[in-house]
Design a protein around this motif. Structure first.
Motif, mmCIF file in Angstrom:
data_model
loop_
_atom_site.group_PDB
_atom_site.id
_atom_site.type_symbol
_atom_site.label_atom_id
_atom_site.label_comp_id
_atom_site.label_asym_id
_atom_site.label_seq_id
_atom_site.Cartn_x
_atom_site.Cartn_y
_atom_site.Cartn_z
ATOM 1 N N GLU A 76 0.841 -1.198 0.000
ATOM 2 C CA GLU A 76 0.000 0.000 0.000
ATOM 3 C C GLU A 76 0.876 1.249 0.000
ATOM 4 O OE1 GLU A 76 -2.263 2.037 3.587
ATOM 5 O OE2 GLU A 76 -3.410 0.319 2.844
ATOM 6 N N TRP A 77 1.899 1.239 0.864
ATOM 7 C CA TRP A 77 2.807 2.391 0.923
ATOM 8 C C TRP A 77 3.609 2.506 -0.369
ATOM 9 C CZ3 TRP A 77 8.258 2.919 1.070
ATOM 10 C CH2 TRP A 77 8.705 4.208 1.376
ATOM 11 N N GLY A 78 4.045 1.365 -0.933
ATOM 12 C CA GLY A 78 4.828 1.391 -2.161
ATOM 13 C C GLY A 78 4.050 1.938 -3.348
ATOM 14 N N LEU A 79 2.814 1.513 -3.488
ATOM 15 C CA LEU A 79 1.976 2.031 -4.576
ATOM 16 C C LEU A 79 1.738 3.528 -4.419
ATOM 17 C CD1 LEU A 79 -0.631 -0.865 -4.855
ATOM 18 C CD2 LEU A 79 0.915 -0.105 -6.687
ATOM 19 N N TRP A 80 1.484 3.931 -3.194
ATOM 20 C CA TRP A 80 1.289 5.357 -2.941
ATOM 21 C C TRP A 80 2.561 6.135 -3.252
ATOM 22 C CZ3 TRP A 80 3.838 8.442 0.677
ATOM 23 C CH2 TRP A 80 3.332 9.750 0.807
ATOM 24 N N LEU A 81 3.729 5.572 -2.869
ATOM 25 C CA LEU A 81 5.008 6.229 -3.130
ATOM 26 C C LEU A 81 5.229 6.422 -4.631
ATOM 27 C CD1 LEU A 81 7.849 7.181 -2.163
ATOM 28 C CD2 LEU A 81 8.589 4.798 -2.357
ATOM 29 N N LYS A 82 4.998 5.374 -5.408
ATOM 30 C CA LYS A 82 5.186 5.469 -6.858
ATOM 31 C C LYS A 82 4.253 6.509 -7.463
ATOM 32 C CE LYS A 82 4.951 2.735 -11.100
ATOM 33 N NZ LYS A 82 4.626 1.417 -11.684
ATOM 34 N N GLU A 83 2.993 6.471 -7.068
ATOM 35 C CA GLU A 83 2.017 7.436 -7.584
ATOM 36 C C GLU A 83 2.382 8.856 -7.172
ATOM 37 O OE1 GLU A 83 -1.644 8.419 -9.587
ATOM 38 O OE2 GLU A 83 -0.389 6.617 -9.541
ATOM 39 N N TYR A 84 2.806 8.989 -5.943
ATOM 40 C CA TYR A 84 3.156 10.294 -5.386
ATOM 41 C C TYR A 84 4.296 10.932 -6.170
ATOM 42 C CZ TYR A 84 4.206 13.657 -1.608
ATOM 43 O OH TYR A 84 4.422 14.791 -0.866
ATOM 44 N N LEU A 85 5.300 10.118 -6.543
ATOM 45 C CA LEU A 85 6.468 10.655 -7.233
ATOM 46 C C LEU A 85 6.264 10.757 -8.741
ATOM 47 C CD1 LEU A 85 9.395 8.852 -5.361
ATOM 48 C CD2 LEU A 85 8.602 11.186 -5.059
ATOM 49 N N SER A 86 5.702 9.707 -9.359
ATOM 50 C CA SER A 86 5.609 9.683 -10.817
ATOM 51 C C SER A 86 4.611 10.692 -11.358
ATOM 52 C CB SER A 86 5.236 8.277 -11.299
ATOM 53 O OG SER A 86 3.976 7.882 -10.780
ATOM 54 N N THR A 87 3.568 10.984 -10.616
ATOM 55 C CA THR A 87 2.576 11.949 -11.090
ATOM 56 C C THR A 87 2.854 13.364 -10.591
ATOM 57 O OG1 THR A 87 1.108 11.565 -9.186
ATOM 58 C CG2 THR A 87 0.808 10.160 -11.120
ATOM 59 N N ARG A 88 3.961 13.491 -9.854
ATOM 60 C CA ARG A 88 4.322 14.800 -9.283
ATOM 61 C C ARG A 88 3.202 15.362 -8.418
ATOM 62 N NH1 ARG A 88 9.808 16.038 -10.108
ATOM 63 N NH2 ARG A 88 10.455 14.937 -11.955
ATOM 64 N N ALA A 89 2.513 14.469 -7.709
ATOM 65 C CA ALA A 89 1.397 14.899 -6.866
ATOM 66 C C ALA A 89 1.848 15.773 -5.712
ATOM 67 C CB ALA A 89 0.675 13.662 -6.318
ATOM 68 N N TRP A 90 3.144 15.784 -5.468
ATOM 69 C CA TRP A 90 3.667 16.556 -4.339
ATOM 70 C C TRP A 90 3.893 18.022 -4.679
ATOM 71 C CZ3 TRP A 90 8.040 18.319 -6.519
ATOM 72 C CH2 TRP A 90 8.657 17.521 -7.493
#
Length: 281
Positions: A76-90
């Protein structure tokens, strides 16, 4: 070198992790020191990086008080991490969050002495600390409150008493924005401490504490959701061997209120060369 604070045995790309607190103006010393070791073929290779910022987080979200154990949902954390970084959601969260300027705090030898004592046992009373360094307990309390208000010292929870017995040393090479995003992502984990670094690697160096036996889970998540998608430029992952770290207290005998820290770089290098020559002979 009296300014070497900790040395850890690690398993991975490198075999040792050494941490130095070097007085300002001597930042190149460690690179020169390690280069001497490499030329003498005592070490095969080394990576050097200087610390630009400190990070720490304790997050009890994954802890079950009923069961008395940690339940980290790694995928769950890994998927969120990938999405967070790859989509520049931050990006929206980081807009306008410039790095805080470094504050130079004036300290004296008494400050250093009480820090050393409280590092060994933070429950020591102010009166006991005062009697050991020759001042009143009230004065110690005043100095401690000042250091706390200035963020020179901060309370920390140690990992080994709360079931986070394994530790990973992870160094990730990435740009400044990704570093800041990773800090926010690591804050979601149970516990970690780390540094923004520059040098042979520019990015983030972190010690991540995980529940006993779950190191492979963290490595798998790093590989699957961070390294394979190429969200970082380079990486270095290690397991820190348990109970092999050396912690040395501040070398207060080398500090004076008038001159600050005495750093005898030439003497340290000369001693190293003598030791290397002795090994060779």
């Amino acid at each position: 070198v009296p300014y070497c604070g900790r040395v850890y045995r690690t398993y991975g790309r490198m075999d040792l992790l050494a941490y130095f607190n070097i007085p300002s103006g001597n930042e190149t010393f460690i690179h020169e020191f390690a280069s001497q070791l490499k030329r003498a073929e005592v070490v095969d290779d080394f990576l050097w990086y200087g610390i630009t910022d400190y990070h720490y987080s304790f997050n009890p979200r994954y802890y079950s008080s009923e069961l008395g154990e940690w339940n980290v949902y790694w995928d769950e954390w890994g998927l969120w991490l990938k999405e967070y970084l790859s989509t520049r959601a931050w990006r929206g969260a980081l807009i306008g969050q410039d790095e805080k300027p470094t504050n130079i705090v004036k300290m004296n030898k008494i400050d250093l002495q009480l820090i050393n004592i409280l590092r060994m046992n933070p429950r020591t009373s102010f009166s006991d600390v005062g009697s050991r360094i020759g001042v009143s307990g009230a004065y110690v309390g005043q100095r401690v409150r000042r250091l706390l208000n200035l963020n020179v010292v901060q309370p920390r929870i140690t990992s080994y008493r709360i079931g986070l017995d394994d530790a990973v040393w992870a160094v990730l090479d990435c740009d400044r924005d990704t570093t800041r995003a990773l800090v926010a992502a690591f804050n979601e984990l149970p516990m970690w401490q780390g540094f923004s670094v520059k040098g042979d690697i520019n990015g983030i160096a972190s010690i991540v504490y995980v529940p006993t036996g779950e190191v492979q889970e963290l490595f798998r998540i790093f590989d699957k959701y961070l390294i394979e998608p190429r969200l970082v430029n380079d990486y270095s992952l290690h397991v820190i061997e348990k109970w092999t770290g050396m912690r040395r207290w501040l070398p207060i005998h080398l500090y004076s209120n008038d001159k600050g820290w005495t750093f005898e770089s030439n003497r340290y290098m000369d001693q190293l060369k003598k030791d290397l020559a002795s090994m060779t002979s």
